[in-house]
Design an enzyme around this catalytic site. Structure first.
Site, mmCIF file in Angstrom:
data_model
loop_
_atom_site.group_PDB
_atom_site.id
_atom_site.type_symbol
_atom_site.label_atom_id
_atom_site.label_comp_id
_atom_site.label_asym_id
_atom_site.label_seq_id
_atom_site.Cartn_x
_atom_site.Cartn_y
_atom_site.Cartn_z
ATOM 1 N N LYS A 173 0.891 -1.174 0.000
ATOM 2 C CA LYS A 173 0.000 0.000 0.000
ATOM 3 C C LYS A 173 0.923 1.215 0.000
ATOM 4 O O LYS A 173 1.439 1.638 1.033
ATOM 5 C CB LYS A 173 -0.880 -0.021 1.255
ATOM 6 C CG LYS A 173 -2.198 0.736 1.149
ATOM 7 C CD LYS A 173 -2.088 2.189 0.768
ATOM 8 C CE LYS A 173 -1.744 3.079 1.938
ATOM 9 N NZ LYS A 173 -1.532 4.498 1.519
ATOM 10 N N SER A 226 5.332 8.345 9.449
ATOM 11 C CA SER A 226 5.519 9.268 10.567
ATOM 12 C C SER A 226 5.315 8.543 11.904
ATOM 13 O O SER A 226 4.639 7.506 11.965
ATOM 14 C CB SER A 226 4.539 10.429 10.432
ATOM 15 O OG SER A 226 3.224 9.911 10.406
ATOM 16 N N CYS A 281 14.021 10.832 5.913
ATOM 17 C CA CYS A 281 13.987 10.471 7.336
ATOM 18 C C CYS A 281 15.386 10.502 7.919
ATOM 19 O O CYS A 281 15.550 10.496 9.127
ATOM 20 C CB CYS A 281 13.385 9.095 7.509
ATOM 21 S SG CYS A 281 14.374 7.836 6.731
HETATM 22 P P1 NAD Z 1 2.622 9.128 6.891
HETATM 23 O O1 NAD Z 1 2.736 8.512 8.234
HETATM 24 O O2 NAD Z 1 1.676 10.257 6.717
HETATM 25 O O3 NAD Z 1 2.144 8.013 5.806
HETATM 26 C C1 NAD Z 1 2.788 6.766 5.705
HETATM 27 C C2 NAD Z 1 1.782 5.750 5.194
HETATM 28 O O4 NAD Z 1 0.723 5.613 6.146
HETATM 29 C C3 NAD Z 1 1.125 6.147 3.873
HETATM 30 O O5 NAD Z 1 0.987 4.995 3.074
HETATM 31 C C4 NAD Z 1 -0.226 6.700 4.301
HETATM 32 O O6 NAD Z 1 -1.239 6.492 3.333
HETATM 33 C C5 NAD Z 1 -0.533 5.917 5.565
HETATM 34 N N1 NAD Z 1 -1.282 6.713 6.539
HETATM 35 C C6 NAD Z 1 -1.122 8.034 6.835
HETATM 36 N N2 NAD Z 1 -1.959 8.403 7.807
HETATM 37 C C7 NAD Z 1 -2.676 7.322 8.135
HETATM 38 C C8 NAD Z 1 -3.702 7.062 9.088
HETATM 39 N N3 NAD Z 1 -4.185 8.028 9.880
HETATM 40 N N4 NAD Z 1 -4.201 5.832 9.161
HETATM 41 C C9 NAD Z 1 -3.741 4.851 8.363
HETATM 42 N N5 NAD Z 1 -2.770 5.032 7.443
HETATM 43 C C10 NAD Z 1 -2.236 6.236 7.333
HETATM 44 O O7 NAD Z 1 4.085 9.507 6.411
HETATM 45 P P2 NAD Z 1 4.500 10.338 5.127
HETATM 46 O O8 NAD Z 1 4.144 11.763 5.348
HETATM 47 O O9 NAD Z 1 4.026 9.661 3.899
HETATM 48 O O10 NAD Z 1 6.092 10.157 5.171
HETATM 49 C C11 NAD Z 1 6.938 10.983 5.899
HETATM 50 C C12 NAD Z 1 7.236 10.408 7.259
HETATM 51 O O11 NAD Z 1 7.818 9.123 7.120
HETATM 52 C C13 NAD Z 1 8.252 11.226 8.036
HETATM 53 O O12 NAD Z 1 7.842 11.261 9.382
HETATM 54 C C14 NAD Z 1 9.548 10.451 7.884
HETATM 55 O O13 NAD Z 1 10.484 10.635 8.905
HETATM 56 C C15 NAD Z 1 9.021 9.059 7.895
HETATM 57 N N6 NAD Z 1 9.955 8.135 7.271
HETATM 58 C C16 NAD Z 1 10.657 7.311 8.080
HETATM 59 C C17 NAD Z 1 11.581 6.444 7.537
HETATM 60 C C18 NAD Z 1 12.360 5.520 8.411
HETATM 61 O O14 NAD Z 1 13.026 4.674 7.870
HETATM 62 N N7 NAD Z 1 12.311 5.638 9.714
HETATM 63 C C19 NAD Z 1 11.786 6.417 6.155
HETATM 64 C C20 NAD Z 1 11.046 7.267 5.349
HETATM 65 C C21 NAD Z 1 10.125 8.128 5.925
#
Ligand code: NAD
Length: 496
Positions: A173, A226, A281
């Site tokens: 997804k 996140s 990240c």
């Molecule tokens: P996000 O958490 O908004 O989304 C990630 C995934 O979760 C997406 O597929 C999204 O559709 C889904 N999602 C979002 N909100 C949701 C909810 N309320 N319920 C269910 N699913 C939900 O993250 P983003 O904005 O796409 O990415 C950026 C974040 O990811 C930053 O915080 C970054 O630090 C983190 N990140 C971490 C790593 C790591 O390896 N630790 C790597 C890349 C990105």
């Protein structure tokens, strides 16, 4: 305007839920695609396709599976530019950066090509008299990955390469903000000869995620995103009895000691803070300047910011692209206002950059000095081209600051003192440490993961730890005795 669909059982499948999202070109601000949003029953279709493909995929010999993995490697390699162009179009990062993302993702496919030796168990002959003991690892079944917007090609590769190499089938997804790369990759996997149903994509939002987390046919969830969502995914998937690894956000510190080479440290921090517009990240978002290095370092960083070329990712001249959405850009920019209100000093304000006025979701590189840990710009993950500088008086203050931070993804130190670097490596509470390296993302044959709020779950992602994550261990104790030696013994079995 092409609609972005699901990919189920080896082909694109148009959504039927009636729900969809909008995908923008962040450089122009224009809507360029719509993307289907899956209903729970569409997720069920993808899981059913993965479940149907699982027995044959698991039964296939390792040598045959490896042939397919090598073909996947070659096919993705041959189409690097196509994947990268799609990333640039929907994410906005510059093409050279997108090519780097694809290259780092391919490392995980390289690693997976070694699956026969990675899965090989151990064998102890004569552990007891005429008894042999050996270990094997078996796939889980259907597993799922939920990925963030900032690496739409690499993070899926972090997951599916090892997952399918171990003999699982996979449902991805992707982020709904830049979902196109997932389809390009899915088509290429099919072209490479991956059997239908082994890799599936469901597009969507929370509805799809909710269903994946509760679906009884899914054994394990890998999540990257996140921190608040990662924590919730971890708790929810665990509640439904699944194996789960959920990687969250970050606040990566780079400590610069007074003996560091200032120009080298400035080059490193500018690259690591503003590359991909800070939407990594592992971006450095805080510089911890120790003692007298602060003034020359801030001067050297701000001198460099004026010459960063900002523009569309497709323009080969651009070094930094836009942010992912207008809302995100505005949220990032708001930290410049709150920093001033809370007593920090904005040395370079990205809102003054001409591209800030549009079109597109641009913000110029921004630098905030005299930041303290109580300020919003320090407490929150900003995820944009905003670098905070915290001034401290000693190494001890620096390490205390880093270790008090709730995140622990990456941390770096810049110094010429080997002893200080060794001490930092030993003391710092972070999962990935850079010594004179600002973005210490491990190569594909190590594993990636942070500590504290940067990772929920026990295993890091990709590399050796992924083999454990995507398999279950089994230990066999075996003997082939002469029936004539058989006897009853009610005692607890002991070695003889
Ligand atoms: P996000 O958490 O908004 O989304 C990630 C995934 O979760 C997406 O597929 C999204 O559709 C889904 N999602 C979002 N909100 C949701 C909810 N309320 N319920 C269910 N699913 C939900 O993250 P983003 O904005 O796409 O990415 C950026 C974040 O990811 C930053 O915080 C970054 O630090 C983190 N990140 C971490 C790593 C790591 O390896 N630790 C790597 C890349 C990105």
């Amino acid at each position: 305007m092409a609609r972005i669909h699901h990919y189920i059982d080896g082909k694109q499948v148009a959504g039927t839920s009636g729900r969809f999202g909008e995908v923008f070109d962040p450089a122009s601000g224009e809507k360029i695609h719509e993307v289907d949003f899956a209903s729970a029953s569409e997720v069920d279709e993808a899981v059913a396709a993965a479940a149907a493909a699982a027995p044959a995929w698991r039964t296939m010999s390792l040598s045959r599976r490896v042939e397919i993995l090598f073909r996947i490697r070659e096919t993705l390699d041959a189409h690097r530019s196509e994947i990268a162009r799609c990333v640039t179009e929907q994410h906005g990062k510059v093409l050279s950066d997108a090519m780097g993302e694809v290259a780092r993702g391919l490392e995980n496919v390289d690693f997976a090509c070694g699956i026969p030796s990675l899965l090989a168990g151990r064998y102890s002959e004569q552990a007891s008299r005429e008894v042999d003991v050996y270990s094997i690892r078996q796939p889980l079944g259907v597993v799922a990955g939920i990925t963030p917007f900032n690496f739409p090609a690499m993070v899926p590769m972090w997951m599916f390469a090892s997952a399918i190499a171990c003999g699982n089938t996979f449902v991805l997804k992707p982020s709904e903000r830049d979902p196109g790369a997932s389809l390009v990759i899915a088509e290429l996997l099919t072209e490479a000869g991956l059997p239908d149903g082994v890799f599936n994509v469901v597009q969507g939002d929370k509805v799809a995620v909710d269903r994946l987390l509760e679906h009884p046919g899914i054994e394990a969830i890998s999540f990257v995103g996140s921190t608040p969502v990662a924590r919730w995914v971890y708790e929810t998937a665990a509640h439904f009895g699944k194996r789960v690894q959920a990687l969250g956000g970050a606040k990566n510190h780079m400590v610069v000691l007074p003996d560091a080479d200032v120009d080298m440290a400035a080059d490193a921090v500018v690259s690591a803070a503003y590359g991909s517009a800070g939407e990594r990240c592992m971006a450095v978002s805080v510089v911890v300047a120790v003692g007298e290095v602060a003034d020359p370092l801030i001067d050297a960083v701000s001198d460099r910011l004026g010459s960063i070329r900002i523009g569309s990712g497709t323009d080969p001249e651009s070094e930094m692209g836009p942010l992912i959405t207008r809302e995100h850009r505005d949220r990032v920019a708001s930290y410049l206002s709150s920093a001033t209100e809370q007593g920090a000093s904005v040395v370079v304000d990205g809102r003054e950059h001409e591209r800030y006025r549009g079109p597109g979701f641009f913000l110029g590189p921004s630098l905030i000095d005299r930041v303290s840990p109580q300020m919003d710009c320090y407490r929150d993950e900003i995820f944009g081209p905003v670098l905070s500088v915290v001034r401290v008086g000693s190494y001890q203050e620096a390490i205390d600051l880093v270790n008090a931070n709730p995140w622990g993804n990456g941390a770096a130190i810049f110094t010429r003192d080997g002893g200080a670097a060794r001490r930092f490596q030993y003391e710092v509470q972070a999962g990935m440490v850079g010594i004179n390296i600002p973005i210490p993302v491990p190569v594909g044959y190590f594993s990636f993961g942070g500590w504290k709020q940067s990772l929920f779950g026990d295993t890091h992602i990709y590399g050796p730890e992924s083999i454990n994550f995507y398999t279950r261990g089994k230990v066999v104790t075996s003997r082939w005795p002469d029936p004539a030696t058989s006897e009853i013994d009610l005692g607890f079995p002991r070695t003889r």
